[in-house]
Scaffold this motif. Sequence first.
Motif, PDB file in Angstrom:
ATOM      1  N   HIS A   1      21.849  25.703  40.435  1.00  0.00           N
ATOM      2  CA  HIS A   1      21.456  27.108  40.543  1.00  0.00           C
ATOM      3  C   HIS A   1      21.716  27.818  39.211  1.00  0.00           C
ATOM      4  O   HIS A   1      22.351  27.271  38.312  1.00  0.00           O
ATOM      5  N   GLU A   2      21.246  29.035  39.116  1.00  0.00           N
ATOM      6  CA  GLU A   2      21.522  29.859  37.932  1.00  0.00           C
ATOM      7  C   GLU A   2      22.876  30.539  38.133  1.00  0.00           C
ATOM      8  O   GLU A   2      22.974  31.622  38.704  1.00  0.00           O
ATOM      9  N   VAL A   3      23.918  29.862  37.689  1.00  0.00           N
ATOM     10  CA  VAL A   3      25.286  30.354  37.862  1.00  0.00           C
ATOM     11  C   VAL A   3      25.775  30.958  36.551  1.00  0.00           C
ATOM     12  O   VAL A   3      25.622  30.358  35.482  1.00  0.00           O
ATOM     13  N   ILE A   4      26.368  32.141  36.618  1.00  0.00           N
ATOM     14  CA  ILE A   4      26.922  32.789  35.434  1.00  0.00           C
ATOM     15  C   ILE A   4      28.430  32.922  35.594  1.00  0.00           C
ATOM     16  O   ILE A   4      28.943  33.100  36.699  1.00  0.00           O
ATOM     17  N   GLU A   5      29.141  32.814  34.492  1.00  0.00           N
ATOM     18  CA  GLU A   5      30.595  32.921  34.510  1.00  0.00           C
ATOM     19  C   GLU A   5      31.010  34.380  34.417  1.00  0.00           C
ATOM     20  O   GLU A   5      30.514  35.131  33.571  1.00  0.00           O
ATOM     21  N   LEU A   6      31.928  34.792  35.287  1.00  0.00           N
ATOM     22  CA  LEU A   6      32.429  36.170  35.283  1.00  0.00           C
ATOM     23  C   LEU A   6      33.798  36.266  34.627  1.00  0.00           C
ATOM     24  O   LEU A   6      34.356  37.353  34.534  1.00  0.00           O
ATOM     25  N   PHE A   7      34.369  35.129  34.240  1.00  0.00           N
ATOM     26  CA  PHE A   7      35.691  35.060  33.655  1.00  0.00           C
ATOM     27  C   PHE A   7      36.746  35.466  34.707  1.00  0.00           C
ATOM     28  O   PHE A   7      36.476  35.409  35.890  1.00  0.00           O
ATOM     29  N   THR A   8      37.899  35.883  34.277  1.00  0.00           N
ATOM     30  CA  THR A   8      38.990  36.126  35.226  1.00  0.00           C
ATOM     31  C   THR A   8      38.912  37.525  35.830  1.00  0.00           C
ATOM     32  O   THR A   8      38.754  38.512  35.106  1.00  0.00           O
ATOM     33  N   LYS A   9      39.026  37.581  37.153  1.00  0.00           N
ATOM     34  CA  LYS A   9      39.124  38.859  37.859  1.00  0.00           C
ATOM     35  C   LYS A   9      40.258  38.754  38.878  1.00  0.00           C
ATOM     36  O   LYS A   9      40.556  37.669  39.383  1.00  0.00           O
ATOM     37  N   ARG A  10      40.856  39.888  39.172  1.00  0.00           N
ATOM     38  CA  ARG A  10      42.007  39.874  40.085  1.00  0.00           C
ATOM     39  C   ARG A  10      41.643  40.469  41.450  1.00  0.00           C
ATOM     40  O   ARG A  10      40.624  41.129  41.610  1.00  0.00           O
ATOM     41  N   GLN A  11      42.516  40.174  42.418  1.00  0.00           N
ATOM     42  CA  GLN A  11      42.391  40.704  43.776  1.00  0.00           C
ATOM     43  C   GLN A  11      40.997  40.434  44.355  1.00  0.00           C
ATOM     44  O   GLN A  11      40.342  41.318  44.898  1.00  0.00           O
ATOM     45  N   PHE A  12      40.568  39.189  44.217  1.00  0.00           N
ATOM     46  CA  PHE A  12      39.232  38.823  44.677  1.00  0.00           C
ATOM     47  C   PHE A  12      39.291  37.549  45.498  1.00  0.00           C
ATOM     48  O   PHE A  12      39.949  36.577  45.141  1.00  0.00           O
ATOM     49  N   ARG A  13      38.570  37.560  46.623  1.00  0.00           N
ATOM     50  CA  ARG A  13      38.501  36.406  47.524  1.00  0.00           C
ATOM     51  C   ARG A  13      37.102  35.796  47.451  1.00  0.00           C
ATOM     52  O   ARG A  13      36.102  36.520  47.436  1.00  0.00           O
ATOM     53  N   CYS A  14      37.034  34.473  47.425  1.00  0.00           N
ATOM     54  CA  CYS A  14      35.756  33.779  47.279  1.00  0.00           C
ATOM     55  C   CYS A  14      34.782  34.185  48.380  1.00  0.00           C
ATOM     56  O   CYS A  14      35.105  34.150  49.563  1.00  0.00           O
ATOM     57  N   ASP A  15      33.552  34.553  47.974  1.00  0.00           N
ATOM     58  CA  ASP A  15      32.520  34.996  48.922  1.00  0.00           C
ATOM     59  C   ASP A  15      31.656  33.855  49.453  1.00  0.00           C
ATOM     60  O   ASP A  15      30.886  34.060  50.400  1.00  0.00           O
ATOM     61  N   CYS A  16      31.726  32.673  48.865  1.00  0.00           N
ATOM     62  CA  CYS A  16      30.822  31.589  49.250  1.00  0.00           C
ATOM     63  C   CYS A  16      30.995  31.244  50.727  1.00  0.00           C
ATOM     64  O   CYS A  16      32.113  31.021  51.199  1.00  0.00           O
TER      65      CYS A  16
END
Length: 394
Positions: free
Chosen positions: A107-122
């Motif tokens: 897929h067309e996946v882009i890197e968002l780098f590091t983020k905090r307080q985030f839960r995987c949406d997949c």
Amino acid sequence: MDTTTNDAALDPACEIDEDGEVVVTACSFLVAQADLEREAAEVLPGKFDECTYDKGYIRQPLYACLTCTHPPLKYRQGAIRPGPENQPATDPAGMCYSCSIECHAGHEVIELFTKRQFRCDCGTKRLLLPAEQGACCRLKSARPMLAKLENAANVYNHNFWGMYCSCDKFYAPEDEAGVMIQCYVCNDWYHDSCIGKLPSEDEYEDYVCRACVSKHAVLRYIDSTMLRYGRVEDGRVSQIEPASSASIPDTSTEGSADEPASKRARPSMCRLRPDMSAIDALQPFDLFLADGWKSHVCTCIDCMREIEASRLVFLVEEDEVVEPEDDEALGESLYESAMKRLRTMDHTRAIDAASAYHSLSSSLKDYLRPFAASGKVVKPQDIQAFFELQKSGH
């Protein structure tokens, strides 16, 4: 094995024989395979067999899929493949390192780098795979109920469409001429040209963008001689010297050193700067925070109330990044990985697998021996014929 001339131009394992026919020698194939494995080890250094969903809202490397999600029209021109204008927009979504590989390969996946307080949406309502690939995250396929849920505490911004900085530009590494630095608070990235001239790297530890400075007084009014305020005017960074804090007692370490700052006894005196109106008059400005600045964040009752309400607890507590677990098989060839896997299998199953492999290997060698003796090129249809024979039991 033969292939096409176009493939030969692209594939380092391909050669042209004396008759002008494109072939792949066993030696060149093994060399090319080793190169691919080495490149994969560099690009994918960690294990990707476990989703971080169950770890909750954490600080982690994130990715977005522009195949499974579609940006609003104003962001489509910057995307690698913008898609048709009449394509319905979706909600943004982010996923962990493992899901970016296991669930969204190709897929067309882009890197968002590091983020905090985030839960995987997949696998949740925001990020489902196409129907033909299965609707749920492959690493959480036993939990289809997630498809009806959303991670309510996740925060999204234009980064999830590949856009960064106050200029709202699509990030393409090959097109970036300058440098970008990340805001410690909102985790967006900003071009140095959009910020203005930066202090030297040894003069500051962290950067906070002007939007976060305006939003969070607990940062804007820190009273410390260790703090460097940077204000951008006409492309220049000017220093705003803080007022002396000698008269303000340092009560930030009250309570046990092992206890989270948010749980310690609150100091009674606020440590924020007394000249707040003067600081406000200087806005907008960015902050370039000197080494050790966190020890000067005020934790009085009122400031902690704002910190907790604004989800800024990371200012006074540990802010570790949850990285993918190191892959113990990193650097191993596919053959070495397979043999290690074989040794971990049940003894009886391992013997059966080894026997089946030996039988197939012997049959293939016998089949290819006439080709080697005559110098005949092995073509795709020859290999296909071999496996057809195996299926028929001959």
